[in-house]
Scaffold this motif. Structure first.
Motif, PDB file in Angstrom:
ATOM      1  N   PHE A   7     -40.407  69.910  22.935  1.00  0.00           N
ATOM      2  CA  PHE A   7     -39.575  70.770  23.776  1.00  0.00           C
ATOM      3  C   PHE A   7     -40.519  71.773  24.424  1.00  0.00           C
ATOM      4  CE2 PHE A   7     -36.797  74.274  24.823  1.00  0.00           C
ATOM      5  CZ  PHE A   7     -35.622  73.660  25.221  1.00  0.00           C
ATOM      6  N   LEU A 160     -24.617  78.694  22.170  1.00  0.00           N
ATOM      7  CA  LEU A 160     -25.679  77.737  22.301  1.00  0.00           C
ATOM      8  C   LEU A 160     -25.198  76.652  23.224  1.00  0.00           C
ATOM      9  CD1 LEU A 160     -27.627  76.630  19.335  1.00  0.00           C
ATOM     10  CD2 LEU A 160     -26.859  74.996  20.966  1.00  0.00           C
TER      11      LEU A 160
ATOM     12  N   ARG B 100     -32.312  78.683  21.544  1.00  0.00           N
ATOM     13  CA  ARG B 100     -30.952  78.160  21.425  1.00  0.00           C
ATOM     14  C   ARG B 100     -30.798  76.856  22.175  1.00  0.00           C
ATOM     15  NH1 ARG B 100     -28.008  82.724  23.809  1.00  0.00           N
ATOM     16  NH2 ARG B 100     -26.233  82.707  22.433  1.00  0.00           N
ATOM     17  N   PHE B 101     -31.463  76.770  23.300  1.00  0.00           N
ATOM     18  CA  PHE B 101     -31.398  75.557  24.086  1.00  0.00           C
ATOM     19  C   PHE B 101     -32.073  74.404  23.324  1.00  0.00           C
ATOM     20  CE2 PHE B 101     -32.571  73.047  27.959  1.00  0.00           C
ATOM     21  CZ  PHE B 101     -31.281  72.828  28.391  1.00  0.00           C
ATOM     22  N   ARG B 102     -33.178  74.733  22.695  1.00  0.00           N
ATOM     23  CA  ARG B 102     -33.881  73.728  21.900  1.00  0.00           C
ATOM     24  C   ARG B 102     -32.995  73.260  20.744  1.00  0.00           C
ATOM     25  NH1 ARG B 102     -37.119  72.926  17.639  1.00  0.00           N
ATOM     26  NH2 ARG B 102     -36.605  74.977  16.844  1.00  0.00           N
ATOM     27  N   LYS B 103     -32.327  74.218  20.106  1.00  0.00           N
ATOM     28  CA  LYS B 103     -31.464  73.895  18.970  1.00  0.00           C
ATOM     29  C   LYS B 103     -30.317  72.985  19.407  1.00  0.00           C
ATOM     30  CE  LYS B 103     -30.090  74.724  14.651  1.00  0.00           C
ATOM     31  NZ  LYS B 103     -28.738  74.162  14.685  1.00  0.00           N
ATOM     32  N   LEU B 104     -29.791  73.255  20.578  1.00  0.00           N
ATOM     33  CA  LEU B 104     -28.722  72.406  21.105  1.00  0.00           C
ATOM     34  C   LEU B 104     -29.179  70.958  21.163  1.00  0.00           C
ATOM     35  CD1 LEU B 104     -26.045  71.890  22.769  1.00  0.00           C
ATOM     36  CD2 LEU B 104     -27.459  72.257  24.769  1.00  0.00           C
ATOM     37  N   TRP B 105     -30.364  70.768  21.722  1.00  0.00           N
ATOM     38  CA  TRP B 105     -30.863  69.396  21.857  1.00  0.00           C
ATOM     39  C   TRP B 105     -31.188  68.784  20.509  1.00  0.00           C
ATOM     40  CZ3 TRP B 105     -30.403  66.026  25.596  1.00  0.00           C
ATOM     41  CH2 TRP B 105     -29.982  66.515  26.834  1.00  0.00           C
ATOM     42  N   GLU B 106     -31.687  69.582  19.617  1.00  0.00           N
ATOM     43  CA  GLU B 106     -31.974  69.063  18.270  1.00  0.00           C
ATOM     44  C   GLU B 106     -30.700  68.551  17.609  1.00  0.00           C
ATOM     45  OE1 GLU B 106     -35.704  71.368  16.214  1.00  0.00           O
ATOM     46  OE2 GLU B 106     -33.663  71.933  15.682  1.00  0.00           O
ATOM     47  N   ASP B 107     -29.656  69.370  17.680  1.00  0.00           N
ATOM     48  CA  ASP B 107     -28.384  68.999  17.045  1.00  0.00           C
ATOM     49  C   ASP B 107     -27.820  67.733  17.674  1.00  0.00           C
ATOM     50  OD1 ASP B 107     -28.658  71.211  15.534  1.00  0.00           O
ATOM     51  OD2 ASP B 107     -27.097  72.393  16.514  1.00  0.00           O
ATOM     52  N   ARG B 108     -27.880  67.713  18.975  1.00  0.00           N
ATOM     53  CA  ARG B 108     -27.404  66.567  19.706  1.00  0.00           C
ATOM     54  C   ARG B 108     -28.141  65.293  19.308  1.00  0.00           C
ATOM     55  NH1 ARG B 108     -27.237  68.110  25.919  1.00  0.00           N
ATOM     56  NH2 ARG B 108     -25.070  68.574  25.722  1.00  0.00           N
ATOM     57  N   PHE B 109     -29.444  65.397  19.257  1.00  0.00           N
ATOM     58  CA  PHE B 109     -30.252  64.221  18.919  1.00  0.00           C
ATOM     59  C   PHE B 109     -30.017  63.789  17.475  1.00  0.00           C
ATOM     60  CE2 PHE B 109     -33.543  65.393  22.384  1.00  0.00           C
ATOM     61  CZ  PHE B 109     -32.845  64.651  23.326  1.00  0.00           C
ATOM     62  N   ASP B 110     -29.785  64.727  16.604  1.00  0.00           N
ATOM     63  CA  ASP B 110     -29.476  64.359  15.214  1.00  0.00           C
ATOM     64  C   ASP B 110     -28.181  63.554  15.169  1.00  0.00           C
ATOM     65  OD1 ASP B 110     -31.738  65.601  14.347  1.00  0.00           O
ATOM     66  OD2 ASP B 110     -30.741  67.423  13.635  1.00  0.00           O
ATOM     67  N   GLN B 111     -27.229  63.973  15.971  1.00  0.00           N
ATOM     68  CA  GLN B 111     -25.964  63.222  16.018  1.00  0.00           C
ATOM     69  C   GLN B 111     -26.175  61.834  16.607  1.00  0.00           C
ATOM     70  OE1 GLN B 111     -22.739  66.831  16.257  1.00  0.00           O
ATOM     71  NE2 GLN B 111     -23.180  65.770  18.154  1.00  0.00           N
TER      72      GLN B 111
END
Lengths: 164, 119
Positions: A7, A160, B100-111
């Motif tokens: 990222f 978020l 926060r933007f990074r976390k969004l993508w992390e969560d999404r990718f985990d799903q």
């Protein structure tokens, strides 16, 4: 096995580069990104859910979906497909929507180019570059994250999502 | 997927947010980034800042004004001189947003990982 999330941001160039590896063959990953029923299952981080309203996966076609919060609040996400290479790449232009999900013409835009490639024989790498067309776009993320909406705490997942 | 726009997400009320300057605007310009780098080392007067650049003093002055409006610089008067101080707190906004933007993508990718397992 690590999934090697990358990222990287270049705020001066207004780009964000996101790379992720998946332990699945490219056909499956492609399907998960291009089948709205599957997209709905992962695009909205819990506890939000995603509901697709328009899906027209052709160049010039649109994708409109709502992220729906636990209290029924909706954030519309709109994108137009600008390039599709079947099985390997998708480009979209994102625009702001009004409260009914209609894109606002003349508003700030973002552009995303995503490429899919096979790695290690049966795994897949997804490589995305998001470009913001003007600082205003990023600015709205910030306003959205810091000043707008309800009951904002910096740790709030809702925000978020709003930052998406 | 792709979509994303970021955008729509904020819907109407976001478009009415006033266009006050912000930190992202501050760092969008290379000269302004240089000025920030300079002032991060210590407060200076506008004249002293301008001496570090080939650009016209007026140009530098305009950049300083923008940085001040973005609140990443703070003016303080010392005697007859105005000194500009770097405000690191403001820079944190960038990290917070990005995280926060990074976390969004992390969560999404985990799903997405989970979904791919079931496909």
């Amino acid at each position: 096995m690590t999934n090697n999330l990358v990222f990287e941001t270049d705020l001066a160039a207004k780009t964000i580069h996101i790379v992720r590896e998946f332990n699945a063959p490219i056909e499956k990953v492609w399907k998960a990104w291009t089948d709205p029923d599957l997209l709905e299952k992962w695009i909205a981080p819990k506890p939000w859910t995603a509901v697709t309203k328009i899906w027209n996966f052709t160049v010039g076609g649109k994708w409109l979906y709502a992220m729906v919060g636990t209290e029924g609040q909706k954030h519309w996400v709109y994108a137009e497909f600008t390039a599709i290479e079947n099985g390997s790449a998708i480009s979209t232009t994102g625009m702001f929507c009004d409260g009914d999900g209609n894109p606002v013409t003349g508003g700030p835009k973002s552009y995303r180019d995503t490429k899919f490639s096979t790695i290690d024989g049966n795994r897949t790498k997804v490589d995305s570059v998001i470009t913001f067309d003007e600082e205003a776009t990023i600015k709205m993320f910030v306003e959205g994250g810091f000043k707008e909406g309800t009951a904002m705490s910096l740790n709030n997942l809702d925000e978020l999502l709003a930052a998406e | 997927m792709r979509s994303q726009s970021t955008a729509c997400i904020f819907a109407v009320n976001q478009l009415q947010v006033n266009m006050r300057r912000d930190i992202f605007q501050a760092i969008a310009d290379p000269t302004r980034r240089s000025i920030l780098g300079l002032l991060a080392l210590g407060a200076m007067t506008p004249n002293a800042v301008a001496e570090h650049f080939d650009s016209a003093r007026q140009t530098i002055s305009k950049h300083i004004q923008i940085l001040t409006e973005c609140e990443v610089l703070i003016q303080k008067k010392t005697g007859r001189e105005i000194y500009y101080h770097f405000n690191p707190e403001k820079m944190k906004e960038i990290d917070i947003w990005l995280e926060r933007f990074r976390k969004l993508w992390e969560d999404r990718f985990d799903q997405l990982d989970n979904l791919l397992n079931d496909l």
